[in-house]
Structures are given as C-alpha cells and as structure tokens.
Design an enzyme around this catalytic site. Structure first.
Site, PDB file in Angstrom:
ATOM      1  N   ASN A  33       3.751  -4.762 -10.309  1.00  0.00           N
ATOM      2  CA  ASN A  33       2.672  -4.533  -9.345  1.00  0.00           C
ATOM      3  C   ASN A  33       1.398  -5.187  -9.875  1.00  0.00           C
ATOM      4  OD1 ASN A  33       1.252  -3.230  -7.121  1.00  0.00           O
ATOM      5  ND2 ASN A  33       0.366  -1.861  -8.659  1.00  0.00           N
ATOM      6  N   LEU A  36       0.807  -1.241   0.000  1.00  0.00           N
ATOM      7  CA  LEU A  36       0.000   0.000   0.000  1.00  0.00           C
ATOM      8  C   LEU A  36       0.832   1.279   0.000  1.00  0.00           C
ATOM      9  CD1 LEU A  36      -2.872  -1.076   2.417  1.00  0.00           C
ATOM     10  CD2 LEU A  36      -2.940  -0.869  -0.078  1.00  0.00           C
ATOM     11  N   ASP A  68       0.500   3.297 -10.559  1.00  0.00           N
ATOM     12  CA  ASP A  68      -0.236   2.378 -11.452  1.00  0.00           C
ATOM     13  C   ASP A  68      -0.132   2.808 -12.915  1.00  0.00           C
ATOM     14  OD1 ASP A  68      -2.910   2.298  -8.993  1.00  0.00           O
ATOM     15  OD2 ASP A  68      -1.076   1.102  -9.131  1.00  0.00           O
ATOM     16  N   HIS A  95      -2.679  -4.915  -9.740  1.00  0.00           N
ATOM     17  CA  HIS A  95      -3.709  -3.939  -9.378  1.00  0.00           C
ATOM     18  C   HIS A  95      -5.077  -4.554  -9.685  1.00  0.00           C
ATOM     19  CE1 HIS A  95      -5.529  -0.062  -8.561  1.00  0.00           C
ATOM     20  NE2 HIS A  95      -6.254  -0.227  -9.652  1.00  0.00           N
TER      21      HIS A  95
END
Ligand code: GRF
Length: 195
Positions: free
Chosen positions: A103, A86, A146, A105
């Site tokens: 990552n 986070l 992101d 998502h």
C-alpha cells in the site's frame, strides 16, 4: 507470447495517477512486472478508464471478497498494489496473499496514518501540526490499517505557506517515485528467496 513477468493487480478508488505511473513504468521496463488486473471499489473511478484505455482487465468490485478472490486467481496475480484504494481490504484477501500486498500512504508512517487519515485529511493534519517534513510510505499490508512493515519511505520539506492542497500535490509526486521502486524491491526479493 506468454509473459513470465510478475502479474500485478492494482486496486484503486480515484483518479489513478499512481496506477498510471505503474502502467507507464511496466511498459518501459522500469518495473519488472505487468499490470494484469485493475479493480476499483468505486464504479466511477477514472482509474478504471485508464485501465480500459490500455486494454487491461478492469472491474468494479465493492464489498465482495469472494468475487475479488475469484478475479485475482483468474488473472494469476502475484502482487496486489493498493494505490489510492479507500476500502479496507477484507481479511480473506490479506490471509490469502501474505507479504504479497503493498500500500502507498501519503505520510511518513507511523505519523498521520490509520483510521480517518486518507487523502487531503492527511495533509491538513500535517499542516495544522506545523510539521517541518512530510512524505510518502510504501508498506506491506497486514491485518491493521497502515500498520505493516515499511518497504520504502521518502520525505520532503513542508514549505512556508503550504496549503493541504499544495502539500498533497508534492507528496503525490513522491508517491509516483517510490511506488514503482517498492514494487521492484518486492519482486526482486522473491528471486533472492528462491536462490
Ligand atoms: C491520493 O490522495 C494519494 O495520496 C493516495 O491516494 C489518492 C489518489 O491517488 N495514495 P491516485 O491519483 O488515485 O493514484
């Protein structure tokens, strides 16, 4: 026996179900690597327990990029996987590991991502917007949130009567499917670079 498997660090903040899937798939050989390090920015993350149970070096490190860089180097990490992590990864780390940080998502990026879109908030926004589809995305981490190049994405239908919780549960299953696959893609791509 010194292992020549690619050394993976998994960064976590929560329960670590994605971490567990990576551990299971590296042990079964489905993922061509080994989880050599786990780091959480939350001292009480159950994910740390999962690592300790498996005898994997597991550390609580928060807002301390120097210490994080030190343990990454110490464990000869080649790939960093953010799995429900986070915190925003400090720029020193991103700079040190170009194209070596990925990552997961829980949405179809570029939809429902960026600041504030994490955990249940993603699924609440998808339901509120009346989307027909959702899904999960694995992408390279760059200096944005992101925003890095997409590696793998898989979509699912949003069902009639879905709540944010029921959608989150199904999207999490997609995450468990595509994260190990994305890790293999990235590791295999290194081999192609060298040949
Ligand atoms: C989940 O909300 C997942 O969508 C996101 O991180 C959260 C925790 O996942 N990627 P995990 O169970 O800790 O892997």
């Amino acid at each position: 026996m010194a292992s020549n498997l690619s050394k993976i660090a998994v960064l976590v903040s929560g329960s670590g179900t994605n971490l567990q899937k990576i551990i299971d798939d590296t042990k079964s050989g489905r993922v061509a690597g080994q989880v050599a390090l786990i780091v959480s920015d939350r001292e009480d993350a159950y994910a740390l327990e999962r690592g300790k149970t498996q005898g994997i070096p597991s550390f609580y490190i928060r807002k301390d990029p120097d210490r994080l860089l030190e343990v990454l180097k110490e464990h000869q990490i080649e790939l960093i996987v953010l799995a429900g992590y986070l915190s925003i990864l400090e720029i020193e780390i991103v700079d040190k590991y170009p194209n070596r940080i990925i990552n997961i998502h829980p949405s179809l990026i570029p939809k429902y991502c960026g600041k504030g879109f994490y955990g249940i908030h993603v699924h609440s926004a998808v339901i509120k917007a009346g989307e027909q589809f959702s899904g999960a995305t694995v992408h390279f981490v760059d200096k944005g949130i992101d925003t890095g190049p997409i590696i793998l994405q898989q979509q699912i239908a949003v069902l009639q009567g879905d709540t944010p919780q029921s959608l989150q549960k199904r999207v999490l299953e997609v995450e468990h499917e595509i994260l190990p696959k994305a890790i293999n893609f990235v590791i295999e791509s290194w081999g192609r670079e060298q040949s």
